[in-house]
Design an enzyme around this catalytic site. Structure first.
Site, PDB file in Angstrom:
ATOM      1  N   CYS A  86      18.489  38.116  20.891  1.00 16.52           N
ATOM      2  CA  CYS A  86      18.237  38.943  20.708  1.00 16.52           C
ATOM      3  C   CYS A  86      18.503  39.473  22.306  1.00 16.52           C
ATOM      4  CB  CYS A  86      17.260  39.994  19.982  1.00 16.52           C
ATOM      5  SG  CYS A  86      16.963  41.616  20.586  1.00 16.52           S
TER       6      CYS A  86
ATOM      7  N   GLU B 237       0.753  -1.081   0.577  1.00 15.53           N
ATOM      8  CA  GLU B 237      -0.223  -0.743   0.030  1.00 15.53           C
ATOM      9  C   GLU B 237       0.526   1.204  -0.047  1.00 15.53           C
ATOM     10  OE1 GLU B 237      -2.458  -0.289   3.710  1.00 15.53           O
ATOM     11  OE2 GLU B 237      -3.621  -1.792   3.099  1.00 15.53           O
TER      12      GLU B 237
ATOM     13  N   CYS C 259      15.635  45.498  16.142  1.00 20.53           N
ATOM     14  CA  CYS C 259      15.536  46.580  17.378  1.00 20.53           C
ATOM     15  C   CYS C 259      16.978  47.161  17.560  1.00 20.53           C
ATOM     16  CB  CYS C 259      15.253  45.987  18.547  1.00 20.53           C
ATOM     17  SG  CYS C 259      15.845  44.532  19.990  1.00 20.53           S
TER      18      CYS C 259
ATOM     19  N   CYS D  14      20.414  43.130  16.635  1.00 20.75           N
ATOM     20  CA  CYS D  14      18.750  42.630  16.050  1.00 20.75           C
ATOM     21  C   CYS D  14      18.878  43.319  14.799  1.00 20.75           C
ATOM     22  CB  CYS D  14      17.849  42.828  17.321  1.00 20.75           C
ATOM     23  SG  CYS D  14      16.659  42.360  17.343  1.00 20.75           S
TER      24      CYS D  14
ATOM     25  N   LYS E 168      10.654   3.376   3.867  1.00 21.59           N
ATOM     26  CA  LYS E 168      10.337   4.613   3.543  1.00 21.59           C
ATOM     27  C   LYS E 168      11.189   5.409   2.888  1.00 21.59           C
ATOM     28  CE  LYS E 168       9.872   7.709   7.645  1.00 21.59           C
ATOM     29  NZ  LYS E 168       8.817   8.033   7.237  1.00 21.59           N
TER      30      LYS E 168
ATOM     31  N   ASP F  14       1.181  10.110   3.619  1.00 16.90           N
ATOM     32  CA  ASP F  14       1.360  11.255   4.865  1.00 16.90           C
ATOM     33  C   ASP F  14       0.338  12.118   5.456  1.00 16.90           C
ATOM     34  OD1 ASP F  14       3.805  12.349   6.352  1.00 16.90           O
ATOM     35  OD2 ASP F  14       4.661  13.532   4.567  1.00 16.90           O
TER      36      ASP F  14
ATOM     37  N   CYS G  90      12.064  44.500  21.924  1.00 13.04           N
ATOM     38  CA  CYS G  90      11.661  44.341  20.785  1.00 13.04           C
ATOM     39  C   CYS G  90      11.109  43.504  20.127  1.00 13.04           C
ATOM     40  CB  CYS G  90      12.911  42.795  20.723  1.00 13.04           C
ATOM     41  SG  CYS G  90      13.301  42.076  18.977  1.00 13.04           S
TER      42      CYS G  90
ATOM     43  N   LYS H  16       2.230   4.541   1.525  1.00 12.57           N
ATOM     44  CA  LYS H  16       1.928   5.485   3.810  1.00 12.57           C
ATOM     45  C   LYS H  16       1.646   6.824   3.090  1.00 12.57           C
ATOM     46  CE  LYS H  16       5.106   4.978   7.045  1.00 12.57           C
ATOM     47  NZ  LYS H  16       4.760   6.426   7.755  1.00 12.57           N
TER      48      LYS H  16
ATOM     49  N   TYR I  87      -7.154   2.257   6.097  1.00 14.11           N
ATOM     50  CA  TYR I  87      -6.227   1.258   5.699  1.00 14.11           C
ATOM     51  C   TYR I  87      -6.762   0.134   6.887  1.00 14.11           C
ATOM     52  CZ  TYR I  87      -3.347   4.508   9.501  1.00 14.11           C
ATOM     53  OH  TYR I  87      -3.293   4.554  10.576  1.00 14.11           O
TER      54      TYR I  87
HETATM   55  S1  IVH Z   1      -0.495   0.587   8.754  1.00  7.56           S
HETATM   56  C1  IVH Z   1      -0.198  -1.569  13.255  1.00  7.56           C
HETATM   57  N1  IVH Z   1      -1.106   2.165   6.550  1.00  7.56           N
HETATM   58  O1  IVH Z   1       2.212   5.481   9.038  1.00  7.56           O
HETATM   59  C2  IVH Z   1      -0.178  -0.618  11.968  1.00  7.56           C
HETATM   60  N2  IVH Z   1      -0.334   3.494   8.508  1.00  7.56           N
HETATM   61  O2  IVH Z   1       3.950   4.281  11.782  1.00  7.56           O
HETATM   62  C3  IVH Z   1      -0.771   0.339  11.503  1.00  7.56           C
HETATM   63  N3  IVH Z   1       0.324   5.424   7.454  1.00  7.56           N
HETATM   64  O3  IVH Z   1       0.646   6.834  11.620  1.00  7.56           O
HETATM   65  C4  IVH Z   1      -1.008   1.207  10.993  1.00  7.56           C
HETATM   66  N4  IVH Z   1      -0.155   4.752   5.074  1.00  7.56           N
HETATM   67  O4  IVH Z   1      -1.179   6.996  10.726  1.00  7.56           O
HETATM   68  C5  IVH Z   1      -0.740   1.632   7.771  1.00  7.56           C
HETATM   69  N5  IVH Z   1      -0.848   2.921   4.509  1.00  7.56           N
HETATM   70  C6  IVH Z   1      -1.135   2.504   5.972  1.00  7.56           C
HETATM   71  C7  IVH Z   1      -0.862   3.691   5.999  1.00  7.56           C
HETATM   72  C8  IVH Z   1      -0.251   3.605   7.080  1.00  7.56           C
HETATM   73  C9  IVH Z   1       0.558   5.738   6.329  1.00  7.56           C
HETATM   74  C10 IVH Z   1       0.345   6.128   8.795  1.00  7.56           C
HETATM   75  C11 IVH Z   1      -0.180   5.492   9.809  1.00  7.56           C
HETATM   76  C12 IVH Z   1       0.696   5.716  11.372  1.00  7.56           C
HETATM   77  C13 IVH Z   1       2.341   5.043  10.849  1.00  7.56           C
HETATM   78  C14 IVH Z   1       2.692   4.215  10.942  1.00  7.56           C
END
Ligand code: IVH
Length: 667
Positions: free
Chosen positions: A424, A110, A409, A406, A312, A114, A430, A112, A221
């Protein structure tokens, strides 16, 4: 006309169109027609409030204010994922799994997302509560805000389980983020740094209208419950789609099933190059074991499941030109050098500035104006300069010099022994420091002055109406109404907020006045120990350090504060204005609940949960958040969680109704 039935019909109709528009991106009616339907429902609900539901689509536009987010325990802990930064680590993870599980394993890959994690509970198909991740064990109840996110269904459709939670990521789509920043620019407000932090900030907004206006989105998710009607992850996600959730689809390549590590790598490589084409930001890939049975066989470490891992992406790096360096003064007087760059695209946003942290950093990079610099975006709020392409340096380029005085000021800057930051020292006049002190004073955790934000502080300060926090209490209507952008209503709100703040208890006033090193907890300890400001001002060094959590640094800072005549005068003025400078001893209404540990659970008709908790304390009892053998009784309202009910029954803890409770306290 049967009003109840008509309201239900409109509700269903609007929910359907919402889903078509936001989840399926396939609307059947025009925005205008949608608004007409919504208006009709709104009118009916206003006229017949007895039929208005908490989950009405009219709640999507926001309006509910949450003063303080309640802390709630998660039914299923919200764990995090273990991170990996290389393909080797993924291979090792796969090998470990192969060793434990001898049969072939299916993986689901999947994106991840952000953003920020959210847990939403559904009971009988209705959204009952949405809670942030917090520390994983408990988080904040942000239900009102989450209800405004259109891709999170309020009412489920189809064949859903009676009681379950979903986990998902709330994120700021890039287009919506850019639109918000564009509006902020036009209004002269500071722009948000990046989608993730602003999604998180927005979700914690007290005004759900703000959340509704920003256009946040949510991707599901995970599903958690006791008896779920599927045996693997991919199926769960696909089923959730039928109930109305926005889920990743195989067609869009947002989710992908494979039985090999090669398959996983293919997914990683694909999104490493394509991720900038997505309408939202991702910071990696998540790989999960598909089968629930194998997931439970693999289990968890202390912090994360063994059946999932995050890959990551490496921080992205681009090259651009350093135009110049400016210096900002923070509210504590800290000087931060900021690099102004030729705008460049990086990770889905346009970058114009980068942080340079401090003088050492500039020296280390040997920065020259006009340099071609490498800029990276990790998880930080603002990107940073990580190096210089010296081959492209012009021989006549001028070296970047740190400033001596600064920029606000003109006070001579200082750098304390052992510290990297320049400061400062002029904290009294300030401008950013003075404004910073006032902003700290009015903040939610301090005096919580409604109707006053940092832009208004700026305005009042620039017009000379406030020079310190005591001046706030002298403000008059006729002075403020003449200022730009000040309508009668906002002036009244502002003055009302200031007036009401005089009720704020001593411990928060003590935090608000901004004695160096006196944060929220220290202020609480000091208030508890010394009871009033006079005693605190007279406290000897030994008296101070005898208090829990107070060390040498804080004791000296407190003493220095009261040695300064200007501070003493300021406090006198605040006392005259009526602020609380002593602890209010609580007079109990009765001792009927003396020594009792009480849990409040569910929704009530006479009181809010906070009111009930206050009543418990006023009658000598203690609020506890979870049921244990030490709990004396549970006050149960509607929708009390089945897990809690079961636990109470198991432990033989008495369950009382709201009515019983009222009798107990003799009201
Ligand atoms: S599963 C027990 N799937 O990543 C595991 N997490 O450290 C549950 N996140 O803050 C997480 N995309 O919010 C999962 N496809 C995805 C995700 C996801 C983003 C975030 C999640 C959490 C962090 C995991």
């Amino acid at each position: 006309m049967n009003i109840g039935a008509e309201i239900q019909r409109l509700t269903d109709e609007l929910n359907r169109h919402n889903h078509l528009y936001y989840v399926e991106s396939n609307p059947e009616i025009s925005d205008y027609d949608f608004d007409q339907l919504l208006l009709k429902l709104q009118q009916l609900e206003t006229e017949y409030p007895e039929f208005a539901s908490d989950l009405s689509p009219t709640k999507r536009v926001g309006g509910d204010i949450t003063k303080k987010f309640e802390t709630v325990k998660h039914r299923f802990p919200m764990l995090s994922l273990s991170n990996s930064y290389s393909e080797e680590e993924i291979i090792e993870w796969g090998n470990r799994i192969k060793k434990t599980i001898e049969t072939p394993v299916e993986y689901v890959c999947e994106l991840k997302y952000d953003g920020v994690a959210i847990g939403v509970s559904y009971l009988n198909g209705k959204l009952v509560r949405a809670v942030t991740r917090g520390d994983g064990v408990q988080g904040e109840d942000v239900t009102n805000n989450v209800k405004t996110i259109k891709t999170i269904p309020l009412q489920l459709k189809g064949d859903f389980p009676v009681d379950f939670d979903i986990r998902g990521e709330i994120y700021f789509p890039i287009k919506a983020f850019e639109k918000t920043n564009e509006e902020r620019r036009l209004n002269g407000e500071a722009e948000f740094a990046n989608p993730r932090n602003s999604a998180s900030g927005t979700l914690k907004s007290q005004d759900s209208k703000v959340v509704a206006s920003r256009g946040l989105d949510c991707m599901l998710y995970g599903i958690y419950g006791d008896d779920l009607p599927f045996d693997n992850h991919l199926e769960s996600v696909q089923k959730a789609k039928d109930w109305g959730f926005k889920v990743p689809t195989v067609d869009a390549k947002y989710i992908f099933k494979t039985n090999s590590i090669d398959g996983i790598m293919e997914f990683i490589h694909f999104w490493d190059t394509k991720r900038h084409e997505l309408p939202f930001e991702i910071d990696g890939i998540v790989i999960k074991v598909n089968s629930y049975e194998i997931q439970s066989e693999l289990g968890f470490t202390a912090k994360s499941p063994r059946w999932a891992i995050a890959y990551k992406f490496k921080a992205e790096r681009v090259e651009t030109v350093l135009k110049d360096v400016t210096f900002q003064v923070g509210r504590t007087g800290a000087i931060t050098p900021v690099a102004n760059l030729k705008p460049v695209h990086l990770g889905g946003t346009t970058v114009k500035r980068a942080s340079l942290h401090n003088a050492d950093q500039i020296a280390k990079l040997d920065l020259h104006i006009g340099d071609s610099v490498f800029v990276e975006k990790g998880g930080e709020i603002i990107p940073k300069i990580v190096g210089v392409n010296e081959k492209l340096r012009n021989t006549s380029a001028i070296k970047v010099q740190f400033i001596d005085v600064c920029p606000e000021c003109e006070a001579k800057l200082i750098r304390r022994d052992g510290e990297v930051q320049h400061f400062c020292p002029n904290e009294k006049t300030c401008p950013p420091q003075v404004k910073g002190k006032i902003e700290h004073f009015i903040a939610r955790k301090a005096m919580n002055i409604d109707g006053l934000g940092s832009e208004t502080v700026d305005l009042l300060f620039s017009k000379g109406l406030i020079k310190n926090v005591a001046d706030l209490y002298d403000l008059r209507f006729d002075q403020v109404i003449d200022l730009d952008r000040m309508a009668e209503k906002s002036v009244n709100n502002l003055l009302k907020g200031i007036k009401e703040s005089i009720q704020i208890p001593f411990e928060r006033v003590l935090f608000a006045i901004g004695i160096r090193f006196v944060g929220e907890t220290v202020a609480k300890q000091l208030a508890k120990a010394f009871k009033n400001i006079e005693a605190l001002a007279l406290a000897k060094y030994d008296d101070l350090v005898a208090v829990d959590e107070i060390g040498e640094k804080i004791a000296i800072s407190v003493q220095n504060y009261f040695l300064d005549e200007e501070n003493v005068n300021l406090i006198e003025r605040l006392q005259k204005a009526g602020l609380q400078f002593e602890v209010e001893e609580k007079v109990l209404s009765s001792e009927n609940l003396k020594g009792k540990n009480v849990v409040v659970s569910g929704v009530f008709s006479m009181f809010s949960r906070d009111e009930l908790k206050e009543l418990i304390e006023n009658h000598g009892g203690k609020n506890v958040s979870s049921i244990s053998s030490k709990t004396d009784f549970v006050i149960a309202g509607a929708n009390m969680g089945p897990a809690k009910l079961e636990k109470a029954t198991q432990l033989g803890v008495e369950i009382v109704s709201e009515d019983d409770f009222v009798k107990m306290i003799g009201q």
